[in-house]
Design an enzyme around this catalytic site. Structure first.
Site, PDB file in Angstrom:
ATOM      1  N   CYS A   6      30.037  35.401  44.607  1.00 11.14           N
ATOM      2  CA  CYS A   6      29.897  36.869  44.595  1.00 11.14           C
ATOM      3  C   CYS A   6      29.336  37.054  45.775  1.00 11.14           C
ATOM      4  O   CYS A   6      28.103  36.743  45.809  1.00 11.14           O
ATOM      5  CB  CYS A   6      29.377  37.204  43.221  1.00 11.14           C
ATOM      6  N   CYS A  27      34.596  40.899  48.821  1.00 10.71           N
ATOM      7  CA  CYS A  27      34.320  40.866  47.416  1.00 10.71           C
ATOM      8  C   CYS A  27      35.380  39.817  46.791  1.00 10.71           C
ATOM      9  O   CYS A  27      36.544  39.904  46.965  1.00 10.71           O
ATOM     10  CB  CYS A  27      34.516  41.977  46.511  1.00 10.71           C
TER      11      CYS A  27
HETATM   12  N1  DGL Z   1      33.107  39.419  42.699  1.00  6.38           N
HETATM   13  C1  DGL Z   1      31.897  40.312  43.168  1.00  6.38           C
HETATM   14  C2  DGL Z   1      31.681  40.443  44.746  1.00  6.38           C
HETATM   15  O1  DGL Z   1      32.124  39.364  45.274  1.00  6.38           O
HETATM   16  C3  DGL Z   1      32.101  41.626  42.464  1.00  6.38           C
HETATM   17  C4  DGL Z   1      30.804  42.321  42.198  1.00  6.38           C
HETATM   18  C5  DGL Z   1      31.033  43.496  41.280  1.00  6.38           C
HETATM   19  O2  DGL Z   1      30.943  42.916  40.098  1.00  6.38           O
HETATM   20  O3  DGL Z   1      30.891  44.764  41.497  1.00  6.38           O
HETATM   21  O4  DGL Z   1      30.966  41.232  44.979  1.00  6.38           O
END
Ligand code: DGL
Length: 260
Positions: A71, A184
């Site tokens: 993440c 993301c």
């Molecule tokens: N997959 C997360 C990232 O890479 C998402 C973050 C979220 O939950 O907003 O930032």
């Protein structure tokens, strides 16, 4: 070797799927923290608390050798604290691939899509500063509030998601951006929609393969021999779309519900 991986939801599975291609003979325990999603609209302190609670759970239940923060948002908020608190753990984070995107771009106009927390974080700001001193490039930043929620609902190609992306991508389209960083881990799940909306050829940069190769290298330093079968276990702290999990991993999975 046993590897813990986490994200706020489905996004980190795009990293797991690359890990399964590159790494052999590992047990992967994946936690989707959907009860606290989206991370990108939370404070640094909240995201750090979630990240520590998940790491504690993975250490105590599975005795992990390595942790992959799949993440960008949690990496930006919490990786320094995680490394300091767990010095014996291999910790690999996820950062927007801005440098490879700049090298790849011919128009020297690069877009970046990420969560508000990632774009506002010190880590990202210092990366952009450093790179814009080094290269002559125009960077188009876009915080995509609400996109993670659309993806979690399985709405990767619905009229609402298309119209959100049309709005965000319009300045990039107009400026002839030829390379976009998916900052993301959820966003590779809307790659096709982004390509459709951009309409001219565009390269989308994600870092799942680079993360897997980095992890492999660090595990091998600790004696990992890259052969044998992988095992993947998935848990979530709240509801999760199991058909999306199946779509990303290309197989049906049992998903355990946990509380941290
Ligand atoms: N997959 C997360 C990232 O890479 C998402 C973050 C979220 O939950 O907003 O930032």
């Amino acid at each position: 070797m046993t590897v813990g991986v986490f994200d706020s939801g489905l996004g980190g599975l795009t990293v797991v799927s690359a890990m399964l291609r590159h790494l052999k003979g590992i047990d992967i325990y994946y936690i989707a923290d959907t009860s606290n999603a989206p991370y990108g609209e939370k404070t640094k302190e909240q995201i750090t608390d979630f990240s520590i609670a998940i790491t504690e759970y993975l250490i105590h239940n599975y005795k992990i050798d390595a942790l992959v923060v799949a993440c960008n948002t949690a990496t930006s908020a919490a990786i320094a604290e995680l490394r300091e608190k767990y010095p014996h753990l291999i910790v690999v984070g996820t950062e927007p691939g801005l440098k490879p995107a700049i090298s790849h771009s011919k128009t020297k106009k690069v877009g970046i899509l990420a969560t508000p927390a990632t774009l506002n974080g010190d880590k990202y700001k210092s990366l952009v500063n450093e790179l814009s001193n080094q290269y002559s490039v125009e960077v188009f930043e876009q915080a995509c509030d609400g996109l993670v929620q659309q993806i979690e609902k399985g709405e990767t190609d619905t009229p609402k998601t298309i119209s959100m992306l049309q709005h965000w991508l319009a300045p990039m389209k107009e400026a002839n951006v030829d390379t976009i960083v998916l900052g993301c881990t959820h966003y590779p799940l809307v790659s096709k929609t982004i390509e459709k909306v951009m309409s001219h050829p565009v390269t989308l940069v994600q870092t799942a393969d680079a993360i897997s190769m980095r992890l492999l290298c660090l595990l091998e330093e600790k004696g990992h021999i890259n052969t044998g079968e992988d095992h993947l276990y998935i848990a979530s702290t709240g509801p999760i779309q199991s058909d999306m999990v199946e779509h990303i991993l290309d197989k049906k999975m049992d998903i355990k519900r946990i509380s941290l």
